[in-house]
Write a protein that holds these residues in place. Sequence first.
Motif, PDB file in Angstrom:
ATOM      1  N   LEU A   1      -7.030   3.882  -7.183  1.00  0.00           N
ATOM      2  CA  LEU A   1      -7.163   2.694  -6.341  1.00  0.00           C
ATOM      3  C   LEU A   1      -6.408   1.536  -6.968  1.00  0.00           C
ATOM      4  CD1 LEU A   1      -8.766   0.919  -4.177  1.00  0.00           C
ATOM      5  CD2 LEU A   1     -10.483   0.686  -5.946  1.00  0.00           C
ATOM      6  N   LEU A   2      -5.595   0.871  -6.173  1.00  0.00           N
ATOM      7  CA  LEU A   2      -4.877  -0.323  -6.598  1.00  0.00           C
ATOM      8  C   LEU A   2      -5.230  -1.463  -5.661  1.00  0.00           C
ATOM      9  CD1 LEU A   2      -2.926   2.293  -7.047  1.00  0.00           C
ATOM     10  CD2 LEU A   2      -1.281   0.563  -7.678  1.00  0.00           C
ATOM     11  N   VAL A   3      -5.357  -2.659  -6.215  1.00  0.00           N
ATOM     12  CA  VAL A   3      -5.657  -3.856  -5.430  1.00  0.00           C
ATOM     13  C   VAL A   3      -4.592  -4.899  -5.744  1.00  0.00           C
ATOM     14  CG1 VAL A   3      -7.296  -5.750  -5.091  1.00  0.00           C
ATOM     15  CG2 VAL A   3      -8.139  -3.429  -5.442  1.00  0.00           C
ATOM     16  N   LEU A   4      -4.104  -5.581  -4.716  1.00  0.00           N
ATOM     17  CA  LEU A   4      -3.164  -6.682  -4.878  1.00  0.00           C
ATOM     18  C   LEU A   4      -3.680  -7.881  -4.103  1.00  0.00           C
ATOM     19  CD1 LEU A   4      -0.408  -8.025  -5.575  1.00  0.00           C
ATOM     20  CD2 LEU A   4       0.500  -6.940  -3.507  1.00  0.00           C
ATOM     21  N   HIS A   5      -3.751  -9.036  -4.759  1.00  0.00           N
ATOM     22  CA  HIS A   5      -4.022 -10.283  -4.048  1.00  0.00           C
ATOM     23  C   HIS A   5      -2.654 -10.861  -3.708  1.00  0.00           C
ATOM     24  CE1 HIS A   5      -5.746 -14.634  -3.993  1.00  0.00           C
ATOM     25  NE2 HIS A   5      -5.360 -14.212  -2.796  1.00  0.00           N
ATOM     26  N   ASP A   6      -2.169 -10.545  -2.522  1.00  0.00           N
ATOM     27  CA  ASP A   6      -0.847 -10.941  -2.054  1.00  0.00           C
ATOM     28  C   ASP A   6      -0.929 -12.367  -1.517  1.00  0.00           C
ATOM     29  OD1 ASP A   6       1.757 -10.981  -1.169  1.00  0.00           O
ATOM     30  OD2 ASP A   6       1.428  -9.575   0.486  1.00  0.00           O
TER      31      ASP A   6
END
Length: 136
Positions: free
Chosen positions: A76-81
């Motif tokens: 799982l990867l999360v990005l706050h774009d």
Amino acid sequence: MALTAAANPSPRAAELTVELENVRNAKGEIRICMTRDVEQFLKCREDPQAVKVRVAATEGESEIRVPGLSEGRWMLLVLHDENGNGKMSKSLGIPKEGFGFSGNPAIRMGPPRAEDVVFDLPAGQSSQRVRVKYIL
């Protein structure tokens, strides 16, 4: 034929709730990408088999449901774009936006290895807590 089916049972349905913490503001969106491909995990968005979810960013803590999964090993990867450009923005190679991974591995010089973020997702409901990290 029955022996083959018993030896290789089909995966059962799973749903994951991603519990985010430490999102610094409500700018842009949160992008979640889940993959099973160890070779593609850092390029998750390019993996045609990956499960991708986008939601508006919420400052602080939030929960994001990821339905339609199957049990098994995932990363799982999360990005706050924050700027909404669909990718990790960097300055001199250093991430300018928040990011996180399943398992919350220590971030040193460079990204974690796939084996540091892989987790087993059981059938049914499950959750992963991810602390979003900011370098700049």
